[in-house]
Write a protein that holds these residues in place. Structure first.
Motif: not given
Length: 147
Positions: A9-19, A24-26, A82-85, A132-134
């Motif tokens: 879980l710790f290692l996965l929290s450092g990864c990026g995820s495509v969102v 929220r991005f419409v 592409k938007i990545i968190d 919380p901003v757009v």
């Protein structure tokens, strides 16, 4: 087993995820924008913080900007692809935004300044997934393209 689960879980929290497809991005993702400044496409030179290319406004400086590839004039159309968190180091999580230049499908996705502290000044209204901003472009860099 509990320690192994916590480690994963710790290692996965450092990864990026495509969102990109998040509601929220419409109105931002997959939209066309017009550059409001002359801009330069650079070879990305920021390790894991960019892919092959980074687009920056003319006059922006950063250690992440490698050699100049091509210059794009004000009015060039870009599309948010592409938007990545992404994990942003000591500053926490941040948005990593990649675009395509209209008519240039031969180029890989291009990072824009948005995330890392070594990037040039951010082009977007928020660098944090927790704000919380757009999410949108700052008008000094790009505005919605006329339809």
């Amino acid at each position: 087993m509990k320690n192994f689960t916590l480690l994963v879980l710790f290692l996965l929290s450092g990864c990026g995820s495509v969102v990109t497809e998040n509601d929220r991005f419409v109105g931002f993702a997959h939209e066309d924008y017009r550059l409001t400044q002359d801009s330069i496409l650079y070879k990305g030179d920021c390790g894991v913080w960019t892919d092959d290319f980074m687009l920056a406004a003319e006059g922006q400086e950063s250690n992440c900007l490698g050699e100049v590839v091509i210059k794009y004039p004000k009015g060039t159309i870009i599309r948010v692809a592409k938007i990545i968190d992404e994990f942003g180091g000591s500053s926490g999580r941040c948005w990593r935004i990649q675009v395509q230049v209209k008519g240039r499908r031969d180029l890989a996705l291009i990072d824009i300044p948005a995330c890392h502290l070594w990037h040039p000044k951010s082009w977007v209204t928020s660098s944090s997934p927790f704000a919380p901003v757009v999410l949108d472009f700052k008008p000094e860099f790009a505005v919605k393209a006329d339809t």
